[in-house]
Design a protein around this motif. Sequence first.
Motif, PDB file in Angstrom:
ATOM      1  N   PRO A  77       0.739  -1.236  -0.022  1.00  0.00           N
ATOM      2  CA  PRO A  77       0.129  -0.080  -0.086  1.00  0.00           C
ATOM      3  C   PRO A  77       0.759   1.404  -0.015  1.00  0.00           C
ATOM      4  CG  PRO A  77      -0.947  -1.343   1.572  1.00  0.00           C
ATOM      5  CD  PRO A  77       0.407  -2.171   1.014  1.00  0.00           C
ATOM      6  N   SER A  78       1.968   1.132   0.465  1.00  0.00           N
ATOM      7  CA  SER A  78       2.811   2.294   0.610  1.00  0.00           C
ATOM      8  C   SER A  78       2.987   2.864  -0.579  1.00  0.00           C
ATOM      9  CB  SER A  78       4.017   2.403   1.619  1.00  0.00           C
ATOM     10  OG  SER A  78       4.704   1.287   1.147  1.00  0.00           O
ATOM     11  N   MET A  79       3.350   1.834  -1.555  1.00  0.00           N
ATOM     12  CA  MET A  79       3.743   2.195  -2.970  1.00  0.00           C
ATOM     13  C   MET A  79       2.537   3.001  -3.616  1.00  0.00           C
ATOM     14  SD  MET A  79       6.932   1.256  -3.657  1.00  0.00           S
ATOM     15  CE  MET A  79       6.970   0.966  -5.484  1.00  0.00           C
ATOM     16  N   ALA A  80       1.559   3.174  -3.237  1.00  0.00           N
ATOM     17  CA  ALA A  80       0.449   4.135  -3.802  1.00  0.00           C
ATOM     18  C   ALA A  80       0.553   5.533  -3.648  1.00  0.00           C
ATOM     19  CB  ALA A  80      -0.979   3.456  -3.565  1.00  0.00           C
ATOM     20  N   ILE A  81       1.573   6.005  -2.892  1.00  0.00           N
ATOM     21  CA  ILE A  81       1.362   7.202  -2.245  1.00  0.00           C
ATOM     22  C   ILE A  81       2.116   8.211  -3.413  1.00  0.00           C
ATOM     23  CG2 ILE A  81       2.780   8.882  -0.746  1.00  0.00           C
ATOM     24  CD1 ILE A  81       2.787   6.766   1.290  1.00  0.00           C
ATOM     25  N   GLY A  82       1.789   9.309  -3.744  1.00  0.00           N
ATOM     26  CA  GLY A  82       2.256  10.127  -4.693  1.00  0.00           C
ATOM     27  C   GLY A  82       2.343   9.376  -6.317  1.00  0.00           C
ATOM     28  N   ARG A  83       3.615   9.578  -6.703  1.00  0.00           N
ATOM     29  CA  ARG A  83       3.815   8.887  -8.003  1.00  0.00           C
ATOM     30  C   ARG A  83       4.660   7.940  -8.019  1.00  0.00           C
ATOM     31  NH1 ARG A  83       7.385  12.120 -10.672  1.00  0.00           N
ATOM     32  NH2 ARG A  83       6.708  11.331 -12.726  1.00  0.00           N
ATOM     33  N   ARG A  84       4.785   7.226  -6.848  1.00  0.00           N
ATOM     34  CA  ARG A  84       5.500   5.968  -6.745  1.00  0.00           C
ATOM     35  C   ARG A  84       5.105   4.794  -7.600  1.00  0.00           C
ATOM     36  NH1 ARG A  84       6.307   5.574   0.055  1.00  0.00           N
ATOM     37  NH2 ARG A  84       6.986   7.581   0.168  1.00  0.00           N
ATOM     38  N   ALA A  85       3.992   4.589  -7.714  1.00  0.00           N
ATOM     39  CA  ALA A  85       3.341   3.553  -8.350  1.00  0.00           C
ATOM     40  C   ALA A  85       3.775   3.647  -9.866  1.00  0.00           C
ATOM     41  CB  ALA A  85       2.097   3.025  -8.474  1.00  0.00           C
ATOM     42  N   ALA A  86       3.475   4.840 -10.404  1.00  0.00           N
ATOM     43  CA  ALA A  86       3.568   5.134 -11.817  1.00  0.00           C
ATOM     44  C   ALA A  86       5.218   5.020 -12.145  1.00  0.00           C
ATOM     45  CB  ALA A  86       3.273   6.466 -12.079  1.00  0.00           C
ATOM     46  N   LEU A  87       6.181   5.655 -11.305  1.00  0.00           N
ATOM     47  CA  LEU A  87       7.358   5.543 -11.449  1.00  0.00           C
ATOM     48  C   LEU A  87       8.077   4.189 -11.373  1.00  0.00           C
ATOM     49  CD1 LEU A  87       8.729   8.670  -9.477  1.00  0.00           C
ATOM     50  CD2 LEU A  87       8.776   8.434 -11.718  1.00  0.00           C
ATOM     51  N   ALA A  88       7.549   3.431 -10.560  1.00  0.00           N
ATOM     52  CA  ALA A  88       7.969   2.047 -10.474  1.00  0.00           C
ATOM     53  C   ALA A  88       7.554   1.217 -11.535  1.00  0.00           C
ATOM     54  CB  ALA A  88       7.597   1.323  -9.146  1.00  0.00           C
ATOM     55  N   ALA A  89       6.284   1.361 -11.930  1.00  0.00           N
ATOM     56  CA  ALA A  89       5.943   0.613 -13.347  1.00  0.00           C
ATOM     57  C   ALA A  89       6.677   1.075 -14.704  1.00  0.00           C
ATOM     58  CB  ALA A  89       4.546   0.997 -13.334  1.00  0.00           C
ATOM     59  N   ALA A  90       7.007   2.406 -14.810  1.00  0.00           N
ATOM     60  CA  ALA A  90       7.840   2.768 -15.989  1.00  0.00           C
ATOM     61  C   ALA A  90       9.148   2.271 -15.874  1.00  0.00           C
ATOM     62  CB  ALA A  90       7.854   4.355 -15.867  1.00  0.00           C
ATOM     63  N   ALA A  91       9.846   2.421 -14.783  1.00  0.00           N
ATOM     64  CA  ALA A  91      11.149   1.968 -14.551  1.00  0.00           C
ATOM     65  C   ALA A  91      11.260   0.167 -15.096  1.00  0.00           C
ATOM     66  CB  ALA A  91      11.602   2.007 -13.303  1.00  0.00           C
ATOM     67  N   TYR A  92      10.133  -0.421 -14.398  1.00  0.00           N
ATOM     68  CA  TYR A  92      10.226  -2.029 -14.736  1.00  0.00           C
ATOM     69  C   TYR A  92      10.029  -2.174 -16.098  1.00  0.00           C
ATOM     70  CZ  TYR A  92       8.932  -6.778 -14.697  1.00  0.00           C
ATOM     71  OH  TYR A  92       8.747  -8.185 -14.985  1.00  0.00           O
ATOM     72  N   ARG A  93       9.120  -1.506 -16.861  1.00  0.00           N
ATOM     73  CA  ARG A  93       9.012  -1.761 -18.050  1.00  0.00           C
ATOM     74  C   ARG A  93      10.057  -1.278 -19.109  1.00  0.00           C
ATOM     75  NH1 ARG A  93       3.888   0.941 -17.095  1.00  0.00           N
ATOM     76  NH2 ARG A  93       4.796   2.917 -17.847  1.00  0.00           N
ATOM     77  N   HIS A  94      10.851  -0.164 -18.692  1.00  0.00           N
ATOM     78  CA  HIS A  94      12.054   0.237 -19.362  1.00  0.00           C
ATOM     79  C   HIS A  94      13.221  -1.159 -19.159  1.00  0.00           C
ATOM     80  CE1 HIS A  94      15.481   2.310 -20.735  1.00  0.00           C
ATOM     81  NE2 HIS A  94      16.110   2.073 -19.733  1.00  0.00           N
ATOM     82  N   LEU A  95      13.404  -1.437 -17.946  1.00  0.00           N
ATOM     83  CA  LEU A  95      14.378  -2.610 -17.885  1.00  0.00           C
ATOM     84  C   LEU A  95      14.039  -3.813 -18.374  1.00  0.00           C
ATOM     85  CD1 LEU A  95      15.020  -2.298 -13.970  1.00  0.00           C
ATOM     86  CD2 LEU A  95      16.405  -1.604 -15.533  1.00  0.00           C
ATOM     87  N   ALA A  96      12.568  -3.993 -18.496  1.00  0.00           N
ATOM     88  CA  ALA A  96      12.201  -5.674 -19.286  1.00  0.00           C
ATOM     89  C   ALA A  96      12.388  -5.113 -20.823  1.00  0.00           C
ATOM     90  CB  ALA A  96      10.685  -5.761 -19.121  1.00  0.00           C
ATOM     91  N   ALA A  97      12.328  -4.076 -21.217  1.00  0.00           N
ATOM     92  CA  ALA A  97      12.478  -3.943 -22.628  1.00  0.00           C
ATOM     93  C   ALA A  97      13.942  -3.831 -23.074  1.00  0.00           C
ATOM     94  CB  ALA A  97      11.706  -2.549 -23.202  1.00  0.00           C
ATOM     95  N   THR A  98      14.928  -3.825 -22.086  1.00  0.00           N
ATOM     96  CA  THR A  98      16.356  -3.687 -22.544  1.00  0.00           C
ATOM     97  C   THR A  98      17.108  -4.755 -21.891  1.00  0.00           C
ATOM     98  OG1 THR A  98      16.577  -1.943 -20.501  1.00  0.00           O
ATOM     99  CG2 THR A  98      16.185  -1.085 -22.882  1.00  0.00           C
ATOM    100  N   VAL A  99      16.618  -5.804 -21.689  1.00  0.00           N
ATOM    101  CA  VAL A  99      17.290  -6.904 -20.999  1.00  0.00           C
ATOM    102  C   VAL A  99      18.595  -7.296 -21.945  1.00  0.00           C
ATOM    103  CG1 VAL A  99      16.964  -9.163 -20.072  1.00  0.00           C
ATOM    104  CG2 VAL A  99      15.091  -7.723 -19.820  1.00  0.00           C
ATOM    105  N   PRO A 100      19.674  -7.376 -21.352  1.00  0.00           N
ATOM    106  CA  PRO A 100      20.997  -7.724 -21.982  1.00  0.00           C
ATOM    107  C   PRO A 100      20.695  -9.081 -22.551  1.00  0.00           C
ATOM    108  CG  PRO A 100      21.581  -6.414 -20.205  1.00  0.00           C
ATOM    109  CD  PRO A 100      20.295  -6.929 -19.907  1.00  0.00           C
ATOM    110  N   LYS A 101      21.326  -9.324 -23.605  1.00  0.00           N
ATOM    111  CA  LYS A 101      21.528 -10.823 -24.276  1.00  0.00           C
ATOM    112  C   LYS A 101      22.054 -11.652 -23.408  1.00  0.00           C
ATOM    113  CE  LYS A 101      22.501 -13.235 -28.647  1.00  0.00           C
ATOM    114  NZ  LYS A 101      23.374 -12.993 -29.933  1.00  0.00           N
TER     115      LYS A 101
END
Length: 670
Positions: A77-101
């Motif tokens: 629940p604490s991840m719902a404060i402010g923009r935390r959830a949005a920042l966390a989701a965007a960072a995860y999508r970026h990492l998943a899209a750029t996984v090294p070979k």
Amino acid sequence: MTIPVVFAPLVPWPLIAGLAAIALAFGGIGLLRRARGAWLRLAGLLFLLAVLAGPRWQVRTTAPLPDTIVVIRDRSPSMAIGRRAALAAAAYRHLAATVPKGVTLRTVAVAGDGHDGTPLFSALKAALSGIPPGELAGIVAITDGEATDAPPSRLPDGVPVSALIPAAPGQTDRALSLISAPRYGLVGHKVTLRFVVRDHGVEDRGTAVPVGISVDGHTVHVVSARVGQTETVPLDVSHAGRAVVAVSAAPLAGEVSRTNDQAVFHLDGVRRRLTVLLIAGRPNPGLRAWRLLLKSDPAVRLVNFTILRLPDEPMPAPLRDMALIPFPVDQLFDRDIGKFDLIILDQFANDDLLLPPYLANIARHVRAGGALLVEAGPEFEGNRSIADSPLGPILPVRPYGAGTVTGAFTPQLTREGLRDPVTARFARDSLGPWYRYETVQRRRGVTLLRVPGVAAPLLVLAHEGKGRVAMLLSDQFWLWARGALAGDAAMRGPAAALLGRTVHWLLGDPSLAARQLHASIAAGRLSIRRIGPDGPPGSVTVTAPDGQTMTIALHRTAPGRFAASLSAGGPGVWRVAGGGRTAYAAAADEDPAEQRDLAASSRIFAPFARRSGGRIVWLAHDPAPGWQGLYRRRHASIVTGERDVKLPPAIPGVLLGLLLIVAGWWRERA
């Protein structure tokens, strides 16, 4: 491809060791004597020993394994404060899209169970148990850093541990925690509340903070609490039943959330033992039922008097042989009248036993908040009726018509009785017959039980000033109790239950009020129930903890029963008002561990990142971090096949060893 050497000896190792010692001894002697061919003989012996040891080349074929990175996604629940959830989701999508070979992600989501906070490290331990140590290339936690389980003393060596924190550094938070919150208290007494205010991300221990304490939405205390110090506050238990107590601290400037600045709990007020005065005008069959009912309740202290003779009645025996207790009229109805919570007059007549001033004291006591229950029989009519005494003005009925009517009838619930909380539960009960009732004229109050056909009242409840009055207009209820004891289905009825609920209504039990408004919160929803006269459902006004108000329409669920529900997320006190009544519901925090500190922080992960060579990334400044520094190549592989090659081959090896020995001998002879 690797070529390790293994051995498969043809003879036991001790024998080979003994032969090796002999060969070295003879070879050493030859070398010391500088004998010609000594080197050749020693080489031949050692070659033969090598053949006996059975050396083999083990040729293995391997295939590379991918490097595995464990990603822990904090969804507490604490991840719902402010923009935390949005920042966390965007960072995860970026990492998943750029996984090294050659890298595989193992993602684990941690939401907690709503009671023990965020068990981040427990989830990490479970994830690591299924990954071979040689494959683990990195640990990345996308979290606000507020794990509530204990971190491990160490993590796998050579593996970088990193934290991506969806916030900016330097956040602060104020948290109010209840140390001791009383759940019960005696009405009219005090209970003790203990709490502490803590500030995170700022050094201000000892600073004074205003803390307000409210009961059912009304502020009762404002105290100056010191940050980091336990505060103790006495609270008055003002009424019976449940009260909602909210403790709220003033906000900290710049804090990330006010959610944990307050705490809410329920305080149930419990009455002291209630004192009931039961006066029976004469011995009668119902007196035993009254005594059994009242003495079976541990919260009731019963004082019972049964009048056996009036002062002007002749005594059938000399005075010296009488052992009757004089009726303490003056003490009961003058000095001690205020000590009784309920007075029951059972078939009591106005026979000048109680003078008008005493009866006026009873009436005055009821208007001031006392309670009176009258069970009326034939004595209620005529010149002996208490309706013609100073008690008359507080009684909801007066004698009328035929007076006492004799004949079998079965009591019936009225329309009001079918929905009134006192009698609604008896709607499906079978009621045995009674044989006598009093005809009266109702002046006020509500009739819950009646005689069918003629609609004569049998049970009438009424308010009088601050007090309450109930009248049972038949002296036959004891037949139900006797029928139940005798197992007679035809005569059985809810005597004890009916009288018990009537007594509790007289004593002010809020759950038996004819008009009620209830509010409760469960599973994140506010449930509203209203009990009252049947009619249009109407609406209620709901005030949220943040002060926002809304009008909610009710819907009819049964005659005189109305309900509604709405979403109620987050802790705080909700206020519901409608129909002249107000109810409060506490959205209490069910996960105090999660709410202990809501400021995003690197304090838990920074030591791991420093020792392992990982990174701490604040996503508010770097929302799309790269993989550099988040993992380390492990170059792990798996064996796909293997074969053995003898080294040297047995027969050629023996021949070569013998040839060397012969060459040494020939060299020595030459």
